[in-house]
Motif scaffolding. Sequence first.
Motif, short mmCIF file in Angstrom:
data_model
loop_
_atom_site.label_atom_id
_atom_site.label_comp_id
_atom_site.label_asym_id
_atom_site.label_seq_id
_atom_site.Cartn_x
_atom_site.Cartn_y
_atom_site.Cartn_z
N THR A 45 0.86 -1.18 0.00
CA THR A 45 0.00 0.00 0.00
C THR A 45 0.89 1.23 0.00
O THR A 45 1.75 1.38 0.87
CB THR A 45 -0.91 0.02 1.24
OG1 THR A 45 -1.70 -1.18 1.27
CG2 THR A 45 -1.84 1.23 1.21
N ILE A 57 -4.24 6.65 -2.60
CA ILE A 57 -3.87 5.38 -1.98
C ILE A 57 -3.90 4.31 -3.06
O ILE A 57 -4.90 4.15 -3.75
CB ILE A 57 -4.82 5.02 -0.82
CG1 ILE A 57 -4.77 6.12 0.24
CG2 ILE A 57 -4.46 3.65 -0.24
CD1 ILE A 57 -5.81 5.97 1.33
N GLU A 59 -3.12 0.23 -3.63
CA GLU A 59 -2.83 -1.06 -3.01
C GLU A 59 -2.75 -2.13 -4.09
O GLU A 59 -3.63 -2.23 -4.93
CB GLU A 59 -3.92 -1.44 -2.00
CG GLU A 59 -3.64 -2.78 -1.33
CD GLU A 59 -4.66 -3.15 -0.27
OE1 GLU A 59 -4.30 -3.93 0.61
OE2 GLU A 59 -5.80 -2.68 -0.34
#
Length: 85
Positions: A45, A57, A59
């Motif tokens: 992440t 973000i 991931e």
Amino acid sequence: MTDDNEELNEVEVVTSAVGDDGTVVVDDLRAIVDDDGNVLATDETIAVEGADGTVVIDEVLAVADDDGELVPIEEDVVVVDAQDD
């Protein structure tokens, strides 16, 4: 592939940096490793907060294929725009 008697361990490495413009980056990498040190899967992440307050973000989940190469199987990206006051 792993032996049923083989122990698996989770390893986590977190790094961070702050840019000259105030951008903050945090990279959180978790890996599942067998007794021989082979990486079987990862969950990485990366979070970036820009100087304007925008947050991204990213991931990525990956697993090792038959040759031991990590292959991404899922990626999620979230962008949160900065709020105007």
